[in-house]
Design an enzyme around this catalytic site. Sequence first.
Site: not given
Length: 252
Positions: A138, A151
């Site tokens: 990501s 995250y």
Amino acid sequence: MSVFITGASSGIGAACAKAFAAIGHDLVLVARRADRLEVLATELKAQYRVGVETFVLDVRKRKDVELLVSENLPTFKKVEILLNNAGLAKGLSTSQAGDPDEWDLMIDTNIKGLLYVSRAIFPLLIERGGGHVINMGSVAGRWSYPKGNVYCATKAAIKVLSESMRVDLHGTGVRVTEVAPGMVETEFAEVRFSGDKKQAKQVYQGLTPLSADDIAEIVIWCAKRPAHVNIQEVVVFPTAQSSVHLVDRKTS
Ligand SMILES: NC(=O)c1ccc[n+]([C@@H]2O[C@H](COP(=O)([O-])OP(=O)(O)OC[C@H]3O[C@@H](n4cnc5c(N)ncnc54)[C@H](OP(=O)(O)O)[C@@H]3O)[C@@H](O)[C@H]2O)c1
């Protein structure tokens, strides 16, 4: 030869399953939701005439991962492409106020789950003399955003693990690619906000985010390069998102 996709019951994983089936690949699909996997498998088998095997698997459960592969060796020995896609974000909070249970969930799924699956499959890829591992990273792993802390850290780990895996697999003919998307409209935000659809919708309000199909197209492109070409990383944002901090939202 087949493609093994974790987290295939929704979003990017499901879109990749469709895209690989559309070009004739057999599939091995896993996730925790059996009903979703079954619906997808039935659709793909009927539409594309490919072989699709599904297994319920929680990638956090190391013994289950090991057993799944060892008890279904003929299936997993045919895997040529592993798409490590299962993952999630849970909550949005500062490090001083975050919920440690949510941290455990993200670390166990995004990092440890990916490692367990990779550990079980890599020897088989090495044995067959080549293959391709595609890890879903990501942009969050490159640039931290407010309250993204854990995250972001899990996705930074995917970037580093992808680099390490390339080094570990050096000389085996196994390619390793990391695909690192910005905002993709899937069930991701709904999962992050524990089913709050309204809050999830706000994430994508006023902009055109990437779609799961956009990412599937990139994954297919990486996988379809000639065997001597290894796309190491792809970083992709929606045009309206210039950085993790800068999103152009049109309000009407
Ligand atoms: N959407 C974005 O903006 C975005 C951006 C960059 C990267 N990503 C990454 O892309 C990947 C896919 O996310 P998505 O956007 O497609 O979200 P999604 O629609 O929520 O899909 C996530 C998938 O992961 C599976 N999963 C979650 N926990 C699992 C577990 N413990 N064991 C097995 N499967 C598990 C889910 O299946 P079950 O619930 O059925 O188990 C589901 O199939 C994730 O790694 C995410 O971090 C997403």
